[in-house]
Write a protein that holds these residues in place. Structure first.
Motif, PDB file in Angstrom:
ATOM      1  N   ILE A   1       0.972  -0.916   0.006  1.00  0.00           N
ATOM      2  CA  ILE A   1      -0.111  -0.043  -0.239  1.00  0.00           C
ATOM      3  C   ILE A   1       0.866   1.233  -0.386  1.00  0.00           C
ATOM      4  O   ILE A   1       0.409   2.125  -0.431  1.00  0.00           O
ATOM      5  CB  ILE A   1      -1.196   0.203   1.025  1.00  0.00           C
ATOM      6  CG1 ILE A   1      -2.088   0.738   0.392  1.00  0.00           C
ATOM      7  CG2 ILE A   1      -0.018   0.306   2.572  1.00  0.00           C
ATOM      8  CD1 ILE A   1      -4.019   0.823   2.093  1.00  0.00           C
ATOM      9  N   VAL A   2       2.060   1.242   0.091  1.00  0.00           N
ATOM     10  CA  VAL A   2       2.861   2.398   0.457  1.00  0.00           C
ATOM     11  C   VAL A   2       2.716   2.833  -0.719  1.00  0.00           C
ATOM     12  O   VAL A   2       3.494   2.363  -2.038  1.00  0.00           O
ATOM     13  CB  VAL A   2       3.728   1.859   1.129  1.00  0.00           C
ATOM     14  CG1 VAL A   2       5.406   3.267   0.736  1.00  0.00           C
ATOM     15  CG2 VAL A   2       4.461   1.521   2.544  1.00  0.00           C
TER      16      VAL A   2
ATOM     17  N   GLY B   1     -11.474  -0.940   4.780  1.00  0.00           N
ATOM     18  CA  GLY B   1     -11.137  -2.683   4.263  1.00  0.00           C
ATOM     19  C   GLY B   1      -9.914  -1.874   3.348  1.00  0.00           C
ATOM     20  O   GLY B   1      -9.878  -1.206   2.230  1.00  0.00           O
ATOM     21  N   PHE B   2      -9.096  -3.263   2.833  1.00  0.00           N
ATOM     22  CA  PHE B   2      -8.442  -2.756   1.611  1.00  0.00           C
ATOM     23  C   PHE B   2      -7.783  -3.592   1.007  1.00  0.00           C
ATOM     24  O   PHE B   2      -7.592  -5.152   1.583  1.00  0.00           O
ATOM     25  CB  PHE B   2      -6.788  -1.630   2.060  1.00  0.00           C
ATOM     26  CG  PHE B   2      -6.065  -2.060   2.357  1.00  0.00           C
ATOM     27  CD1 PHE B   2      -4.921  -2.744   1.631  1.00  0.00           C
ATOM     28  CD2 PHE B   2      -5.961  -2.545   3.643  1.00  0.00           C
ATOM     29  CE1 PHE B   2      -3.695  -3.589   2.090  1.00  0.00           C
ATOM     30  CE2 PHE B   2      -4.495  -3.459   3.827  1.00  0.00           C
ATOM     31  CZ  PHE B   2      -3.682  -3.987   3.210  1.00  0.00           C
ATOM     32  N   VAL B   3      -7.634  -3.337  -0.414  1.00  0.00           N
ATOM     33  CA  VAL B   3      -7.545  -4.345  -1.479  1.00  0.00           C
ATOM     34  C   VAL B   3      -6.318  -4.097  -2.170  1.00  0.00           C
ATOM     35  O   VAL B   3      -6.313  -2.882  -3.409  1.00  0.00           O
ATOM     36  CB  VAL B   3      -8.207  -5.722  -1.992  1.00  0.00           C
ATOM     37  CG1 VAL B   3      -7.428  -6.885  -2.887  1.00  0.00           C
ATOM     38  CG2 VAL B   3      -9.329  -5.926  -1.088  1.00  0.00           C
TER      39      VAL B   3
ATOM     40  N   THR C   1      -4.190  -1.327  -9.269  1.00  0.00           N
ATOM     41  CA  THR C   1      -4.984  -0.245  -8.137  1.00  0.00           C
ATOM     42  C   THR C   1      -5.277  -0.816  -6.987  1.00  0.00           C
ATOM     43  O   THR C   1      -4.666  -1.477  -6.287  1.00  0.00           O
ATOM     44  CB  THR C   1      -6.319  -1.740  -8.306  1.00  0.00           C
ATOM     45  OG1 THR C   1      -6.318  -1.066 -10.413  1.00  0.00           O
ATOM     46  CG2 THR C   1      -7.966  -0.462  -8.600  1.00  0.00           C
ATOM     47  N   LEU C   2      -5.655  -0.074  -5.945  1.00  0.00           N
ATOM     48  CA  LEU C   2      -5.858  -0.573  -4.488  1.00  0.00           C
ATOM     49  C   LEU C   2      -7.732   0.235  -4.539  1.00  0.00           C
ATOM     50  O   LEU C   2      -7.722   1.398  -4.797  1.00  0.00           O
ATOM     51  CB  LEU C   2      -5.153   0.856  -3.725  1.00  0.00           C
ATOM     52  CG  LEU C   2      -6.189   1.271  -2.147  1.00  0.00           C
ATOM     53  CD1 LEU C   2      -5.729   0.465  -1.292  1.00  0.00           C
ATOM     54  CD2 LEU C   2      -4.878   3.106  -1.554  1.00  0.00           C
ATOM     55  N   ILE C   3      -8.159  -0.807  -3.904  1.00  0.00           N
ATOM     56  CA  ILE C   3      -9.482  -0.911  -3.126  1.00  0.00           C
ATOM     57  C   ILE C   3      -9.583  -0.500  -2.071  1.00  0.00           C
ATOM     58  O   ILE C   3      -8.910  -1.028  -0.955  1.00  0.00           O
ATOM     59  CB  ILE C   3     -10.449  -1.609  -3.810  1.00  0.00           C
ATOM     60  CG1 ILE C   3     -10.290  -2.186  -5.179  1.00  0.00           C
ATOM     61  CG2 ILE C   3     -11.934  -2.081  -3.498  1.00  0.00           C
ATOM     62  CD1 ILE C   3     -10.875  -3.582  -5.823  1.00  0.00           C
TER      63      ILE C   3
ATOM     64  N   TYR D   1     -13.819   2.642  -2.207  1.00  0.00           N
ATOM     65  CA  TYR D   1     -12.768   3.849  -3.983  1.00  0.00           C
ATOM     66  C   TYR D   1     -12.089   3.117  -4.483  1.00  0.00           C
ATOM     67  O   TYR D   1     -11.221   2.149  -3.471  1.00  0.00           O
ATOM     68  CB  TYR D   1     -12.855   5.390  -3.294  1.00  0.00           C
ATOM     69  CG  TYR D   1     -14.280   5.841  -2.578  1.00  0.00           C
ATOM     70  CD1 TYR D   1     -15.369   6.791  -3.554  1.00  0.00           C
ATOM     71  CD2 TYR D   1     -14.052   6.308  -0.679  1.00  0.00           C
ATOM     72  CE1 TYR D   1     -16.335   6.945  -2.648  1.00  0.00           C
ATOM     73  CE2 TYR D   1     -15.533   7.334  -1.106  1.00  0.00           C
ATOM     74  CZ  TYR D   1     -16.158   7.004  -2.162  1.00  0.00           C
ATOM     75  OH  TYR D   1     -17.521   7.856  -1.584  1.00  0.00           O
ATOM     76  N   TYR D   2     -11.867   3.231  -5.669  1.00  0.00           N
ATOM     77  CA  TYR D   2     -10.879   2.808  -6.333  1.00  0.00           C
ATOM     78  C   TYR D   2      -9.759   3.501  -6.587  1.00  0.00           C
ATOM     79  O   TYR D   2     -10.106   5.054  -6.806  1.00  0.00           O
ATOM     80  CB  TYR D   2     -10.956   2.631  -7.438  1.00  0.00           C
ATOM     81  CG  TYR D   2     -11.882   1.206  -7.573  1.00  0.00           C
ATOM     82  CD1 TYR D   2     -11.943  -0.238  -7.928  1.00  0.00           C
ATOM     83  CD2 TYR D   2     -13.362   1.096  -7.111  1.00  0.00           C
ATOM     84  CE1 TYR D   2     -12.156  -1.066  -7.917  1.00  0.00           C
ATOM     85  CE2 TYR D   2     -13.844  -1.029  -6.888  1.00  0.00           C
ATOM     86  CZ  TYR D   2     -13.332  -1.012  -7.734  1.00  0.00           C
ATOM     87  OH  TYR D   2     -14.078  -2.446  -7.413  1.00  0.00           O
ATOM     88  N   TYR D   3      -8.630   3.185  -6.140  1.00  0.00           N
ATOM     89  CA  TYR D   3      -7.005   4.118  -6.432  1.00  0.00           C
ATOM     90  C   TYR D   3      -6.332   3.237  -7.784  1.00  0.00           C
ATOM     91  O   TYR D   3      -6.615   2.388  -7.711  1.00  0.00           O
ATOM     92  CB  TYR D   3      -6.182   4.559  -5.345  1.00  0.00           C
ATOM     93  CG  TYR D   3      -7.604   5.394  -4.206  1.00  0.00           C
ATOM     94  CD1 TYR D   3      -7.165   7.027  -4.109  1.00  0.00           C
ATOM     95  CD2 TYR D   3      -8.489   4.700  -3.377  1.00  0.00           C
ATOM     96  CE1 TYR D   3      -8.437   7.591  -3.337  1.00  0.00           C
ATOM     97  CE2 TYR D   3      -9.695   5.716  -2.432  1.00  0.00           C
ATOM     98  CZ  TYR D   3      -9.114   7.123  -2.354  1.00  0.00           C
ATOM     99  OH  TYR D   3      -9.649   7.747  -1.941  1.00  0.00           O
ATOM    100  N   THR D   4      -5.877   4.181  -7.877  1.00  0.00           N
ATOM    101  CA  THR D   4      -4.354   3.958  -9.509  1.00  0.00           C
ATOM    102  C   THR D   4      -3.188   4.742  -8.594  1.00  0.00           C
ATOM    103  O   THR D   4      -3.082   6.034  -8.983  1.00  0.00           O
ATOM    104  CB  THR D   4      -4.832   4.644 -10.265  1.00  0.00           C
ATOM    105  OG1 THR D   4      -6.537   4.105 -11.258  1.00  0.00           O
ATOM    106  CG2 THR D   4      -3.872   3.629 -11.561  1.00  0.00           C
ATOM    107  N   ARG D   5      -2.301   3.552  -9.397  1.00  0.00           N
ATOM    108  CA  ARG D   5      -1.129   4.046  -8.189  1.00  0.00           C
ATOM    109  C   ARG D   5      -0.321   4.957  -9.433  1.00  0.00           C
ATOM    110  O   ARG D   5      -0.464   5.223 -10.771  1.00  0.00           O
ATOM    111  CB  ARG D   5      -0.172   2.265  -8.147  1.00  0.00           C
ATOM    112  CG  ARG D   5       1.409   2.956  -7.451  1.00  0.00           C
ATOM    113  CD  ARG D   5       2.416   1.715  -7.774  1.00  0.00           C
ATOM    114  NE  ARG D   5       1.646   0.432  -7.008  1.00  0.00           N
ATOM    115  CZ  ARG D   5       2.089   0.417  -6.289  1.00  0.00           C
ATOM    116  NH1 ARG D   5       2.666   1.634  -4.869  1.00  0.00           N
ATOM    117  NH2 ARG D   5       1.201  -0.737  -5.041  1.00  0.00           N
TER     118      ARG D   5
END
Length: 83
Positions: A8-9, A64-66, A71-73, A77-81
């Motif tokens: 996640i960093v 929660g996170f994946v 891609t980070l959920i 919400y969705y995030y892009t590195r």
């Protein structure tokens, strides 16, 4: 730091609003940026598949996170590195 924590960093840009980004530093600090503000006083702690973010003393939220590739959920919400 376990493998999952280190995934996640980095800096992530929100898919729904590209002006929003979050940065997870490897020392537990977290920064959230948006069009209107920068909040660099946050911290986070990872336990299993959750991230607990401390916004202020006695003010925490757990999400929660994946991480799947770039891609980070995070929560709902969705995030892009950001490279």
């Amino acid at each position: 730091m376990n493998h999952k924590s280190s995934d996640i960093v980095g800096t992530w840009k929100a898919e729904r609003d590209s002006s929003v980004s979050i940065t997870f530093k490897n020392n537990g600090d977290m920064i959230v940026r948006s069009k209107s503000a920068v909040n660099d006083k946050l911290s986070y702690k990872i336990v299993n598949d959750t991230v607990t973010v401390t916004y202020a003393p006695n003010d925490t939220e757990t999400y929660g996170f994946v991480v799947e590739g770039d891609t980070l959920i995070f929560g709902e919400y969705y995030y892009t590195r950001v490279k």
